[in-house]
Design a protein around this motif. Structure first.
Motif, short mmCIF file in Angstrom:
data_model
loop_
_atom_site.label_atom_id
_atom_site.label_comp_id
_atom_site.label_asym_id
_atom_site.label_seq_id
_atom_site.Cartn_x
_atom_site.Cartn_y
_atom_site.Cartn_z
N LEU A 117 0.83 -1.20 0.00
CA LEU A 117 0.00 0.00 0.00
C LEU A 117 0.87 1.26 0.00
O LEU A 117 0.64 2.18 -0.80
CB LEU A 117 -0.92 -0.01 1.23
CG LEU A 117 -1.73 1.25 1.48
CD1 LEU A 117 -2.68 1.54 0.32
CD2 LEU A 117 -2.50 1.14 2.80
N LEU A 118 1.85 1.31 0.88
CA LEU A 118 2.70 2.51 0.97
C LEU A 118 3.49 2.72 -0.31
O LEU A 118 3.62 3.87 -0.79
CB LEU A 118 3.64 2.39 2.16
CG LEU A 118 2.96 2.35 3.54
CD1 LEU A 118 4.02 2.23 4.64
CD2 LEU A 118 2.09 3.57 3.76
N ARG A 119 3.98 1.66 -0.91
CA ARG A 119 4.74 1.81 -2.15
C ARG A 119 3.84 2.31 -3.29
O ARG A 119 4.28 3.09 -4.15
CB ARG A 119 5.44 0.51 -2.51
CG ARG A 119 6.59 0.17 -1.56
CD ARG A 119 7.28 -1.13 -1.94
NE ARG A 119 8.05 -0.99 -3.17
CZ ARG A 119 9.31 -0.56 -3.22
NH1 ARG A 119 9.94 -0.19 -2.11
NH2 ARG A 119 9.95 -0.50 -4.37
N GLN A 120 2.60 1.87 -3.32
CA GLN A 120 1.67 2.41 -4.32
C GLN A 120 1.49 3.91 -4.14
O GLN A 120 1.53 4.69 -5.10
CB GLN A 120 0.31 1.73 -4.21
CG GLN A 120 0.24 0.32 -4.75
CD GLN A 120 -1.18 -0.22 -4.72
OE1 GLN A 120 -2.14 0.52 -4.88
NE2 GLN A 120 -1.32 -1.51 -4.51
N LEU A 121 1.27 4.33 -2.90
CA LEU A 121 1.01 5.75 -2.63
C LEU A 121 2.23 6.62 -2.90
O LEU A 121 2.09 7.79 -3.27
CB LEU A 121 0.55 5.92 -1.18
CG LEU A 121 -0.80 5.29 -0.82
CD1 LEU A 121 -1.05 5.39 0.68
CD2 LEU A 121 -1.94 5.96 -1.59
N LEU A 122 3.42 6.06 -2.72
CA LEU A 122 4.65 6.84 -2.85
C LEU A 122 5.28 6.76 -4.24
O LEU A 122 6.17 7.54 -4.57
CB LEU A 122 5.68 6.37 -1.82
CG LEU A 122 5.30 6.57 -0.35
CD1 LEU A 122 6.27 5.82 0.54
CD2 LEU A 122 5.28 8.05 0.01
N ALA A 159 7.76 3.18 8.46
CA ALA A 159 7.86 4.64 8.48
C ALA A 159 9.31 5.09 8.46
O ALA A 159 9.68 6.02 7.74
CB ALA A 159 7.14 5.19 9.71
N GLU A 160 10.17 4.42 9.23
CA GLU A 160 11.60 4.75 9.23
C GLU A 160 12.20 4.50 7.85
O GLU A 160 12.99 5.31 7.35
CB GLU A 160 12.32 3.92 10.28
CG GLU A 160 12.08 4.37 11.72
CD GLU A 160 12.86 5.63 12.06
OE1 GLU A 160 13.75 6.02 11.28
OE2 GLU A 160 12.54 6.24 13.10
N HIS A 161 11.85 3.39 7.25
CA HIS A 161 12.45 3.01 5.97
C HIS A 161 12.08 3.98 4.87
O HIS A 161 12.92 4.30 4.00
CB HIS A 161 11.99 1.60 5.61
CG HIS A 161 12.65 1.03 4.39
ND1 HIS A 161 14.00 0.75 4.35
CD2 HIS A 161 12.15 0.69 3.17
CE1 HIS A 161 14.30 0.26 3.15
NE2 HIS A 161 13.21 0.21 2.42
N TYR A 162 10.84 4.47 4.88
CA TYR A 162 10.36 5.33 3.80
C TYR A 162 10.34 6.82 4.19
O TYR A 162 9.91 7.66 3.40
CB TYR A 162 8.98 4.89 3.34
CG TYR A 162 9.01 3.56 2.61
CD1 TYR A 162 9.39 3.50 1.27
CD2 TYR A 162 8.71 2.37 3.26
CE1 TYR A 162 9.44 2.29 0.60
CE2 TYR A 162 8.77 1.16 2.60
CZ TYR A 162 9.13 1.13 1.27
OH TYR A 162 9.20 -0.09 0.60
N GLY A 163 10.81 7.14 5.40
CA GLY A 163 10.86 8.53 5.82
C GLY A 163 9.50 9.16 6.00
O GLY A 163 9.29 10.33 5.67
N LEU A 164 8.55 8.42 6.58
CA LEU A 164 7.19 8.89 6.76
C LEU A 164 6.96 9.30 8.21
O LEU A 164 7.31 8.56 9.14
CB LEU A 164 6.19 7.80 6.38
CG LEU A 164 6.35 7.18 5.00
CD1 LEU A 164 5.29 6.10 4.80
CD2 LEU A 164 6.28 8.23 3.91
N SER A 165 6.34 10.43 8.41
CA SER A 165 5.98 10.84 9.76
C SER A 165 4.80 10.01 10.26
O SER A 165 4.03 9.45 9.46
CB SER A 165 5.61 12.32 9.78
OG SER A 165 6.74 13.12 9.46
N SER A 166 4.66 9.95 11.58
CA SER A 166 3.57 9.18 12.17
C SER A 166 3.03 9.91 13.39
O SER A 166 3.74 10.65 14.06
CB SER A 166 4.03 7.77 12.56
OG SER A 166 5.08 7.82 13.51
N VAL A 167 1.74 9.68 13.66
CA VAL A 167 1.06 10.26 14.82
C VAL A 167 0.32 9.13 15.54
O VAL A 167 -0.56 8.49 14.96
CB VAL A 167 0.07 11.37 14.42
CG1 VAL A 167 -0.58 11.98 15.67
CG2 VAL A 167 0.75 12.44 13.58
#
Length: 369
Positions: A117-122, A159-167
């Motif tokens: 999912l994340l790779r599709q979005l990015l 998140a660490e691998h792709y440099g994504l912020s998280s809440v």
């Protein structure tokens, strides 16, 4: 396994470059995807205060909202929905919420679906992605003892691998309970789903993150450029390459019809029958096969097999909250097939469960990876 990462409500890993640029252009499309805690239909879930804050804070911008959250769904279904519901509508900022709904999915499977999912979005480099985490009672002991529950820890690794912020919205609300600001029953009246007050707490944590990210005086053009290519995946066999078997490639026996699906907005057309004994078959190339249905208490069961093997009969639970239809439900039938071309067969059966009150089989899609 529970991880010993340092718990933190907000982890910043990169600027919201695309979001700031679009706000400077006075247009922003915000996407949300997750389960019932994110679903727009209750009208009070946490995306609502976040959306209101954006509209209030940036009155010069046209804010468009694409809330693709659906109750009782996980990141496996989201992999097949991302293009239609988030990418094609042009979302500039997407919040992903699946730490709760993926909770009972085995780690190996959910790592594949989440990373896909994340790779599709990015992949096209045109949007910001933020991960958000809610709460279920199984997380309680870990969170009260300063530990990060496994489902969240695995998301944090991505998140660490792709440099994504998280809440971590759930931790924010729990901290408010500890401080005497929020009563538990205000947060989670049924133990899982926030209503107005709990959703406002969740939304407040995201708004605090957005305030720091978007209200700085640093223009988007001066932010550090994002990598032009995705890093190598962490998970072998991730589901980025999710795709569909077209209905025209599905062979049928018996009274089937392709219908525009007016009953559920997430389905464009369904391949539909209510005749027990009706069959379908198709060939596909891939290692994963999943079928999505408009499912409910009037839905039939089915038996199926691949490559002429043994027949398996579905036996799906229909919880008390489940209606006669209206649940977009994914069934992952195979997830470790050998690479190559396979032949799939399905036959409609009534089902012998006492909660199986009909023979409708409404296929939203056949998905493969």
């Amino acid at each position: 396994m529970t991880q010993t990462l340092q718990p933190s409500v907000v982890n910043r890993r990169g600027p919201l470059r695309h979001t700031k640029a679009q706000l400077e252009n006075r247009r922003l499309t915000v996407g949300f995807i997750g389960g019932s805690i994110t679903d727009a239909r209750p009208g009070h879930n946490w995306p609502e205060p976040v959306t209101r804050w954006l509209a209030d804070q940036f009155p010069q911008a046209r804010i468009t909202v694409e809330n693709a959250g659906i109750g009782a769904t996980g990141s496996d279904l989201a992999v097949f929905r991302a293009k239609r519901d988030l990418i094609d509508p042009g979302c500039d900022l997407v919040f992903v919420e699946f730490a709760v709904n993926d909770w009972e999915v085995p780690t190996e499977r959910r790592n594949k679906t989440r990373e896909g999912l994340l790779r599709q979005l990015l992949a096209d480099g045109t949007r910001d992605v933020v991960l958000v985490y809610t709460y279920n009672q199984d997380m309680y002991e870990d969170m009260m003892n300063g530990r990060v529950p496994h489902s969240i820890a695995e998301f944090e690794a991505l998140a660490e691998h792709y440099g994504l912020s998280s809440v971590w919205m759930g931790l924010h609300a729990l901290n408010e309970v500890r401080r005497g600001i929020l009563q538990w029953e205000e947060w989670l009246p049924d133990g899982l789903h926030p209503t107005q007050r709990g959703s406002f707490s969740y939304g407040t944590s995201v708004i605090g993150f957005l305030q720091e990210e978007l209200l700085s005086n640093v223009p988007a053009s001066s932010e550090a450029a994002a990598p032009k290519e995705l890093p190598a995946p962490l998970t072998e066999g991730h589901w980025q390459n999710a795709r569909f078997v077209p209905f025209e490639d599905i062979r049928t026996e018996g009274p089937w019809t392709v219908r525009r699906w007016v009953n559920l907005q997430w389905i464009d057309h369904a391949l539909s029958t209510f005749a027990v004994g009706s069959k379908l078959s198709f060939d596909f190339e891939g290692t994963v096969l999943a079928l999505a249905f408009d499912f409910g208490k009037r839905s039939a069961e089915f038996r199926y097999r691949v490559d002429g093997g043994e027949w398996t009969t579905s036996n799906r639970e229909r919880p008390d909250w489940c209606g006669p239809s209206g649940w977009l439900k994914l069934e992952v039938l195979f997830d470790d097939l050998p690479s190559g071309i396979h032949h799939f067969e399905l036959e409609v059966v009534h089902g012998s469960r006492p909660d199986c009150g009909g023979t409708n089989l409404d296929l939203a899609f056949a998905g493969i990876v």
